[in-house]
Motif scaffolding. Structure first.
Motif, PDB file in Angstrom:
ATOM      1  N   ALA A   1       0.861  -1.186   0.000  1.00 49.89           N
ATOM      2  CA  ALA A   1       0.000   0.000   0.000  1.00 49.89           C
ATOM      3  C   ALA A   1       0.899   1.238   0.000  1.00 49.89           C
ATOM      4  O   ALA A   1       1.728   1.400   0.896  1.00 49.89           O
ATOM      5  N   VAL A   2       0.762   2.080  -1.018  1.00 53.28           N
ATOM      6  CA  VAL A   2       1.540   3.314  -1.096  1.00 53.28           C
ATOM      7  C   VAL A   2       0.640   4.442  -0.612  1.00 53.28           C
ATOM      8  O   VAL A   2      -0.434   4.686  -1.176  1.00 53.28           O
ATOM      9  N   LEU A   3       1.079   5.116   0.442  1.00 52.72           N
ATOM     10  CA  LEU A   3       0.293   6.145   1.117  1.00 52.72           C
ATOM     11  C   LEU A   3       0.981   7.496   1.019  1.00 52.72           C
ATOM     12  O   LEU A   3       2.209   7.572   0.892  1.00 52.72           O
ATOM     13  N   VAL A   4       0.187   8.548   1.114  1.00 50.16           N
ATOM     14  CA  VAL A   4       0.717   9.912   1.181  1.00 50.16           C
ATOM     15  C   VAL A   4       0.213  10.534   2.472  1.00 50.16           C
ATOM     16  O   VAL A   4      -0.980  10.496   2.767  1.00 50.16           O
ATOM     17  N   GLU A   5       1.133  11.084   3.233  1.00 54.04           N
ATOM     18  CA  GLU A   5       0.807  11.851   4.436  1.00 54.04           C
ATOM     19  C   GLU A   5       1.483  13.203   4.292  1.00 54.04           C
ATOM     20  O   GLU A   5       2.542  13.309   3.666  1.00 54.04           O
ATOM     21  N   ASP A   6       0.884  14.228   4.883  1.00 56.13           N
ATOM     22  CA  ASP A   6       1.513  15.549   4.812  1.00 56.13           C
ATOM     23  C   ASP A   6       2.808  15.591   5.612  1.00 56.13           C
ATOM     24  O   ASP A   6       3.804  16.152   5.166  1.00 56.13           O
TER      25      ASP A   6
ATOM     26  N   THR B   1       3.500  -1.231   3.857  1.00 58.20           N
ATOM     27  CA  THR B   1       3.179   0.123   3.401  1.00 58.20           C
ATOM     28  C   THR B   1       4.443   0.899   3.081  1.00 58.20           C
ATOM     29  O   THR B   1       5.494   0.678   3.682  1.00 58.20           O
ATOM     30  N   ILE B   2       4.308   1.787   2.131  1.00 56.77           N
ATOM     31  CA  ILE B   2       5.290   2.830   1.862  1.00 56.77           C
ATOM     32  C   ILE B   2       4.538   4.132   2.031  1.00 56.77           C
ATOM     33  O   ILE B   2       3.497   4.342   1.399  1.00 56.77           O
ATOM     34  N   THR B   3       5.041   4.991   2.906  1.00 53.97           N
ATOM     35  CA  THR B   3       4.428   6.301   3.114  1.00 53.97           C
ATOM     36  C   THR B   3       5.383   7.360   2.613  1.00 53.97           C
ATOM     37  O   THR B   3       6.566   7.364   2.967  1.00 53.97           O
ATOM     38  N   LEU B   4       4.878   8.250   1.753  1.00 50.65           N
ATOM     39  CA  LEU B   4       5.641   9.404   1.287  1.00 50.65           C
ATOM     40  C   LEU B   4       5.109  10.631   2.015  1.00 50.65           C
ATOM     41  O   LEU B   4       3.898  10.845   2.064  1.00 50.65           O
ATOM     42  N   PHE B   5       6.013  11.418   2.579  1.00 51.81           N
ATOM     43  CA  PHE B   5       5.638  12.592   3.361  1.00 51.81           C
ATOM     44  C   PHE B   5       5.758  13.841   2.474  1.00 51.81           C
ATOM     45  O   PHE B   5       6.862  14.280   2.143  1.00 51.81           O
ATOM     46  N   ARG B   6       4.593  14.388   2.104  1.00 55.34           N
ATOM     47  CA  ARG B   6       4.519  15.488   1.142  1.00 55.34           C
ATOM     48  C   ARG B   6       5.324  16.711   1.566  1.00 55.34           C
ATOM     49  O   ARG B   6       6.168  17.202   0.801  1.00 55.34           O
ATOM     50  N   ALA B   7       5.066  17.247   2.739  1.00 59.57           N
ATOM     51  CA  ALA B   7       5.711  18.505   3.140  1.00 59.57           C
ATOM     52  C   ALA B   7       7.234  18.390   3.171  1.00 59.57           C
ATOM     53  O   ALA B   7       7.920  19.251   2.595  1.00 59.57           O
ATOM     54  N   PRO B   8       7.821  17.375   3.802  1.00 66.63           N
ATOM     55  CA  PRO B   8       9.282  17.279   3.785  1.00 66.63           C
ATOM     56  C   PRO B   8       9.872  17.094   2.388  1.00 66.63           C
ATOM     57  O   PRO B   8      10.937  17.645   2.091  1.00 66.63           O
ATOM     58  N   ILE B   9       9.187  16.334   1.530  1.00 63.06           N
ATOM     59  CA  ILE B   9       9.693  16.161   0.167  1.00 63.06           C
ATOM     60  C   ILE B   9       9.688  17.498  -0.561  1.00 63.06           C
ATOM     61  O   ILE B   9      10.666  17.869  -1.213  1.00 63.06           O
ATOM     62  N   VAL B  10       8.599  18.241  -0.450  1.00 66.47           N
ATOM     63  CA  VAL B  10       8.524  19.537  -1.127  1.00 66.47           C
ATOM     64  C   VAL B  10       9.550  20.507  -0.540  1.00 66.47           C
ATOM     65  O   VAL B  10      10.229  21.227  -1.274  1.00 66.47           O
ATOM     66  N   LYS B  11       9.709  20.511   0.791  1.00 63.65           N
ATOM     67  CA  LYS B  11      10.694  21.392   1.436  1.00 63.65           C
ATOM     68  C   LYS B  11      12.118  21.088   0.976  1.00 63.65           C
ATOM     69  O   LYS B  11      12.970  21.976   0.952  1.00 63.65           O
TER      70      LYS B  11
END
Length: 122
Positions: A34-39, A75-85
């Motif tokens: 499951a690939v998830l996105v969290e802020d 699961t793989i979770t990608l953290f949006r805010a840190p990636i964008v930062k």
């Protein structure tokens, strides 16, 4: 870069594009994850001085022969805010998303942090 410059919808579309760009043999592995996105990473899970862009949770493929019936998927979770930062322009974000995704897939396949660095996926 300010995380507000990349909406969650736009980020999720980048994740889908990154998944679609993977070779077929890798997609077969990822289809069971499951690939998830969290802020952001949960406050309770943060460690001082560590900026986490993604996280794999599960049992690496080298350790078992598939998911045990009745268990939750890896699961793989990608953290949006840190990636964008971590990016300086919006144009850099898709490549960073793909790099983080492939890095976490590497962990799912049993690769260590050191080996992923050697391969250029850190």
């Amino acid at each position: 870069m300010d995380p507000a410059m990349v909406t969650r919808d736009a980020f999720e579309a980048m994740v889908v594009d990154a998944l679609d760009s993977l070779p077929t043999w890798v997609q077969a592995v990822v289809s069971e994850i499951a690939v998830l996105v969290e802020d952001e990473q949960a406050e309770s899970e943060r460690r001082p001085g560590v900026l986490l862009l993604g996280l794999y949770r599960g049992i690496p493929r080298t350790s078992h022969y598939g998911r045990t019936p009745g268990t939750l998927p890896d699961t793989i979770t990608l953290f949006r805010a840190p990636i964008v930062k971590a990016c300086t322009t919006v144009e850099e974000v898709p490549a960073r998303v793909r790099t983080v995704l492939v890095h976490e897939i590497g962990h799912a396949m049993g690769l260590s942090e050191a080996r992923l660095r050697e391969l250029g996926w850190a």
